[in-house]
Design a protein around this motif. Structure first.
Motif, PDB file in Angstrom:
ATOM      1  N   MET A   1      38.587  35.344 -22.549  1.00  0.00           N
ATOM      2  CA  MET A   1      39.781  35.228 -23.394  1.00  0.00           C
ATOM      3  C   MET A   1      39.538  35.900 -24.741  1.00  0.00           C
ATOM      4  O   MET A   1      38.474  35.750 -25.342  1.00  0.00           O
ATOM      5  CB  MET A   1      40.124  33.749 -23.605  1.00  0.00           C
ATOM      6  N   SER A   2      40.525  36.666 -25.200  1.00  0.00           N
ATOM      7  CA  SER A   2      40.410  37.357 -26.476  1.00  0.00           C
ATOM      8  C   SER A   2      40.281  36.359 -27.623  1.00  0.00           C
ATOM      9  O   SER A   2      40.912  35.308 -27.629  1.00  0.00           O
ATOM     10  CB  SER A   2      41.639  38.237 -26.697  1.00  0.00           C
ATOM     11  N   ALA A   3      39.431  36.696 -28.609  1.00  0.00           N
ATOM     12  CA  ALA A   3      39.251  35.806 -29.756  1.00  0.00           C
ATOM     13  C   ALA A   3      40.495  35.774 -30.635  1.00  0.00           C
ATOM     14  O   ALA A   3      40.786  34.771 -31.272  1.00  0.00           O
ATOM     15  CB  ALA A   3      38.040  36.254 -30.561  1.00  0.00           C
ATOM     16  N   THR A   4      41.225  36.892 -30.676  1.00  0.00           N
ATOM     17  CA  THR A   4      42.437  36.973 -31.485  1.00  0.00           C
ATOM     18  C   THR A   4      43.652  36.656 -30.616  1.00  0.00           C
ATOM     19  O   THR A   4      43.877  37.312 -29.607  1.00  0.00           O
ATOM     20  CB  THR A   4      42.611  38.385 -32.080  1.00  0.00           C
ATOM     21  N   PRO A   5      44.422  35.654 -31.001  1.00  0.00           N
ATOM     22  CA  PRO A   5      45.621  35.343 -30.211  1.00  0.00           C
ATOM     23  C   PRO A   5      46.635  36.477 -30.287  1.00  0.00           C
ATOM     24  O   PRO A   5      46.759  37.135 -31.319  1.00  0.00           O
ATOM     25  CB  PRO A   5      46.160  34.062 -30.851  1.00  0.00           C
ATOM     26  N   VAL A   6      47.349  36.697 -29.195  1.00  0.00           N
ATOM     27  CA  VAL A   6      48.398  37.714 -29.215  1.00  0.00           C
ATOM     28  C   VAL A   6      49.576  37.222 -30.050  1.00  0.00           C
ATOM     29  O   VAL A   6      50.223  37.995 -30.757  1.00  0.00           O
ATOM     30  CB  VAL A   6      48.839  38.086 -27.776  1.00  0.00           C
ATOM     31  N   LEU A   7      49.823  35.911 -30.012  1.00  0.00           N
ATOM     32  CA  LEU A   7      50.899  35.296 -30.793  1.00  0.00           C
ATOM     33  C   LEU A   7      50.374  34.025 -31.441  1.00  0.00           C
ATOM     34  O   LEU A   7      49.704  33.229 -30.785  1.00  0.00           O
ATOM     35  CB  LEU A   7      52.089  34.956 -29.892  1.00  0.00           C
ATOM     36  N   ALA A   8      50.657  33.863 -32.723  1.00  0.00           N
ATOM     37  CA  ALA A   8      50.232  32.650 -33.424  1.00  0.00           C
ATOM     38  C   ALA A   8      51.314  32.213 -34.399  1.00  0.00           C
ATOM     39  O   ALA A   8      51.913  33.043 -35.089  1.00  0.00           O
ATOM     40  CB  ALA A   8      48.921  32.879 -34.172  1.00  0.00           C
ATOM     41  N   LEU A   9      51.572  30.913 -34.423  1.00  0.00           N
ATOM     42  CA  LEU A   9      52.485  30.317 -35.394  1.00  0.00           C
ATOM     43  C   LEU A   9      51.653  29.527 -36.381  1.00  0.00           C
ATOM     44  O   LEU A   9      50.818  28.702 -35.981  1.00  0.00           O
ATOM     45  CB  LEU A   9      53.492  29.399 -34.705  1.00  0.00           C
ATOM     46  N   ARG A  10      51.863  29.784 -37.667  1.00  0.00           N
ATOM     47  CA  ARG A  10      51.083  29.133 -38.720  1.00  0.00           C
ATOM     48  C   ARG A  10      52.018  28.380 -39.671  1.00  0.00           C
ATOM     49  O   ARG A  10      52.774  28.982 -40.435  1.00  0.00           O
ATOM     50  CB  ARG A  10      50.290  30.170 -39.529  1.00  0.00           C
ATOM     51  N   GLY A  11      51.998  27.059 -39.582  1.00  0.00           N
ATOM     52  CA  GLY A  11      52.783  26.237 -40.500  1.00  0.00           C
ATOM     53  C   GLY A  11      54.272  26.488 -40.435  1.00  0.00           C
ATOM     54  O   GLY A  11      54.963  26.479 -41.456  1.00  0.00           O
ATOM     55  N   VAL A  12      54.797  26.674 -39.222  1.00  0.00           N
ATOM     56  CA  VAL A  12      56.211  26.995 -39.061  1.00  0.00           C
ATOM     57  C   VAL A  12      57.080  25.751 -39.203  1.00  0.00           C
ATOM     58  O   VAL A  12      56.833  24.720 -38.580  1.00  0.00           O
ATOM     59  CB  VAL A  12      56.463  27.663 -37.685  1.00  0.00           C
ATOM     60  N   SER A  13      58.117  25.850 -40.038  1.00  0.00           N
ATOM     61  CA  SER A  13      59.070  24.757 -40.244  1.00  0.00           C
ATOM     62  C   SER A  13      60.489  25.297 -40.094  1.00  0.00           C
ATOM     63  O   SER A  13      60.766  26.461 -40.378  1.00  0.00           O
ATOM     64  CB  SER A  13      58.909  24.131 -41.630  1.00  0.00           C
ATOM     65  N   LYS A  14      61.381  24.413 -39.620  1.00  0.00           N
ATOM     66  CA  LYS A  14      62.784  24.783 -39.435  1.00  0.00           C
ATOM     67  C   LYS A  14      63.667  23.591 -39.721  1.00  0.00           C
ATOM     68  O   LYS A  14      63.429  22.488 -39.217  1.00  0.00           O
ATOM     69  CB  LYS A  14      63.020  25.276 -37.998  1.00  0.00           C
ATOM     70  N   ARG A  15      64.710  23.826 -40.520  1.00  0.00           N
ATOM     71  CA  ARG A  15      65.635  22.755 -40.884  1.00  0.00           C
ATOM     72  C   ARG A  15      67.060  23.178 -40.534  1.00  0.00           C
ATOM     73  O   ARG A  15      67.440  24.343 -40.681  1.00  0.00           O
ATOM     74  CB  ARG A  15      65.533  22.464 -42.384  1.00  0.00           C
ATOM     75  N   PHE A  16      67.841  22.206 -40.020  1.00  0.00           N
ATOM     76  CA  PHE A  16      69.267  22.411 -39.799  1.00  0.00           C
ATOM     77  C   PHE A  16      70.011  21.402 -40.660  1.00  0.00           C
ATOM     78  O   PHE A  16      70.130  20.226 -40.291  1.00  0.00           O
ATOM     79  CB  PHE A  16      69.627  22.219 -38.321  1.00  0.00           C
ATOM     80  N   GLY A  17      70.472  21.832 -41.816  1.00  0.00           N
ATOM     81  CA  GLY A  17      71.125  20.907 -42.734  1.00  0.00           C
ATOM     82  C   GLY A  17      70.157  19.827 -43.178  1.00  0.00           C
ATOM     83  O   GLY A  17      69.088  20.110 -43.724  1.00  0.00           O
ATOM     84  N   ALA A  18      70.512  18.570 -42.904  1.00  0.00           N
ATOM     85  CA  ALA A  18      69.653  17.454 -43.300  1.00  0.00           C
ATOM     86  C   ALA A  18      68.585  17.131 -42.253  1.00  0.00           C
ATOM     87  O   ALA A  18      67.730  16.274 -42.478  1.00  0.00           O
ATOM     88  CB  ALA A  18      70.508  16.205 -43.545  1.00  0.00           C
ATOM     89  N   VAL A  19      68.632  17.817 -41.125  1.00  0.00           N
ATOM     90  CA  VAL A  19      67.704  17.529 -40.027  1.00  0.00           C
ATOM     91  C   VAL A  19      66.507  18.470 -40.089  1.00  0.00           C
ATOM     92  O   VAL A  19      66.656  19.699 -40.044  1.00  0.00           O
ATOM     93  CB  VAL A  19      68.397  17.674 -38.660  1.00  0.00           C
ATOM     94  N   GLN A  20      65.317  17.897 -40.189  1.00  0.00           N
ATOM     95  CA  GLN A  20      64.069  18.671 -40.163  1.00  0.00           C
ATOM     96  C   GLN A  20      63.622  18.770 -38.706  1.00  0.00           C
ATOM     97  O   GLN A  20      63.071  17.831 -38.143  1.00  0.00           O
ATOM     98  CB  GLN A  20      62.991  17.984 -41.010  1.00  0.00           C
ATOM     99  N   ALA A  21      63.889  19.912 -38.069  1.00  0.00           N
ATOM    100  CA  ALA A  21      63.608  20.062 -36.636  1.00  0.00           C
ATOM    101  C   ALA A  21      62.139  20.354 -36.355  1.00  0.00           C
ATOM    102  O   ALA A  21      61.579  19.877 -35.360  1.00  0.00           O
ATOM    103  CB  ALA A  21      64.478  21.175 -36.048  1.00  0.00           C
ATOM    104  N   LEU A  22      61.500  21.155 -37.206  1.00  0.00           N
ATOM    105  CA  LEU A  22      60.084  21.496 -37.056  1.00  0.00           C
ATOM    106  C   LEU A  22      59.395  21.363 -38.403  1.00  0.00           C
ATOM    107  O   LEU A  22      59.962  21.732 -39.435  1.00  0.00           O
ATOM    108  CB  LEU A  22      59.909  22.932 -36.548  1.00  0.00           C
ATOM    109  N   THR A  23      58.163  20.847 -38.384  1.00  0.00           N
ATOM    110  CA  THR A  23      57.406  20.679 -39.617  1.00  0.00           C
ATOM    111  C   THR A  23      55.971  21.153 -39.421  1.00  0.00           C
ATOM    112  O   THR A  23      55.204  20.576 -38.641  1.00  0.00           O
ATOM    113  CB  THR A  23      57.387  19.207 -40.066  1.00  0.00           C
ATOM    114  N   ASP A  24      55.610  22.237 -40.101  1.00  0.00           N
ATOM    115  CA  ASP A  24      54.224  22.751 -40.116  1.00  0.00           C
ATOM    116  C   ASP A  24      53.626  22.901 -38.716  1.00  0.00           C
ATOM    117  O   ASP A  24      52.491  22.481 -38.469  1.00  0.00           O
ATOM    118  CB  ASP A  24      53.330  21.830 -40.958  1.00  0.00           C
ATOM    119  N   VAL A  25      54.372  23.500 -37.819  1.00  0.00           N
ATOM    120  CA  VAL A  25      53.895  23.637 -36.436  1.00  0.00           C
ATOM    121  C   VAL A  25      52.907  24.797 -36.318  1.00  0.00           C
ATOM    122  O   VAL A  25      53.124  25.884 -36.853  1.00  0.00           O
ATOM    123  CB  VAL A  25      55.082  23.870 -35.475  1.00  0.00           C
ATOM    124  N   GLU A  26      51.819  24.525 -35.613  1.00  0.00           N
ATOM    125  CA  GLU A  26      50.785  25.525 -35.322  1.00  0.00           C
ATOM    126  C   GLU A  26      50.732  25.740 -33.809  1.00  0.00           C
ATOM    127  O   GLU A  26      50.791  24.784 -33.030  1.00  0.00           O
ATOM    128  CB  GLU A  26      49.414  25.048 -35.807  1.00  0.00           C
TER     129      GLU A  26
END
Length: 259
Positions: A1-26
């Motif tokens: 397996m490659s040491a470097t990921p092909v895709l990486a999410l670092r601290g991803v957050s997403k909000r819809f109005g008052a709803v916090q759907a994602l918080t610091d996702v890795e």
């Protein structure tokens, strides 16, 4: 397996109005690896898929592609990078044949005329490479089984030669044999060196084809597990947030009855 990921999410957050759907996702996906993304309804799986696909861009955090930060603000951005997403509805046209569906929106032309011969040749070649068995590439998609339709949708996503394929509940509502067809194809994608994100509620399927399992709970990471070193109970506990839940209690009762 490659040491470097092909895709990486670092601290991803997403909000819809008052709803916090994602918080610091890795999340990391390596070439030739199947990562299952699991969690209860409302855990944030669909939002994360849409973020990766560019449908709902992240509000905060970084998306990395082969080690470098990139911007995924629309579906075209994801496709250009090499991310293909197959949603539950498949987006197939029942009235078109398999060739027509595979090349829908990306038809080939020769001297200004639709090149049916070349599209059929490429369709046969692609399906053969993936060991996908269907009666004919010229029959309407409406006449195919659920499993065959799912494999056609996955095959279509590969025409752009992606490096990461996201499969949203690919075996939902399929029978045993049809499910096996799809899981076989997932394993062939891994063999071809693609990174695969598999969204599923079926723990048996997850353990059968996945290398790692990433758990989301209430929009946050709640553990990433190597399938070979993790019990199903541990994964279920991470999904529900408790070691004692209805799933584990049922499994305990079943074990007692069988002993």
């Amino acid at each position: 397996m490659s040491a470097t990921p092909v895709l990486a999410l670092r601290g991803v957050s997403k909000r819809f109005g008052a709803v916090q759907a994602l918080t610091d996702v890795e999340l990391e996906i390596h070439p030739g690896e199947v990562v299952a993304l699991v969690g209860d309804n409302g855990a944030g799986k669909s939002t994360l898929v849409k973020t990766i696909a560019g449908v709902s861009p992240a509000d905060e955090g970084t998306i990395e592609w082969e080690g470098r930060p990139v911007r995924v603000a629309r579906p075209h951005d994801a496709q250009e990078l090499g991310i293909a997403t197959v949603y539950q509805d498949l987006a197939l046209c029942d009235n078109l044949d398999v060739v027509g569906n595979l090349f829908l929106g990306g038809e080939l032309f020769k001297r200004g005329v639709l090149d049916e011969v070349e599209m059929e040749r490429r369709a046969r070649e692609l399906l053969s490479t993936l060991s996908i068995r269907i009666p004919s590439v010229r029959i309407p998609v409406a006449s195919l089984s659920g499993g065959q339709r799912q494999t056609v949708a996955i095959a279509r996503s590969l025409l752009g030669e992606p490096k990461v394929v996201v499969l949203d509940e690919p075996t939902a509502a399929l029978g045993v044999e049809q499910t096996a067809q799809v899981l076989d194809l997932v394993e062939r994608l891994r063999e071809r060196g693609l990174g695969v994100i598999l969204i599923s509620h079926n723990m048996a399927e997850v353990r059968e084809v996945s290398d790692r399992v990433a758990v989301l709970r209430l929009g946050r990471n709640n553990g990433t597990f190597t399938v070979a070193d993790t019990t199903q109970e541990e994964i279920v506990s991470a999904i529900t947030g408790a070691t004692d839940n209805v799933v584990t209690r049922r499994e305990a009762r079943t074990t007692e009855v069988n002993q």
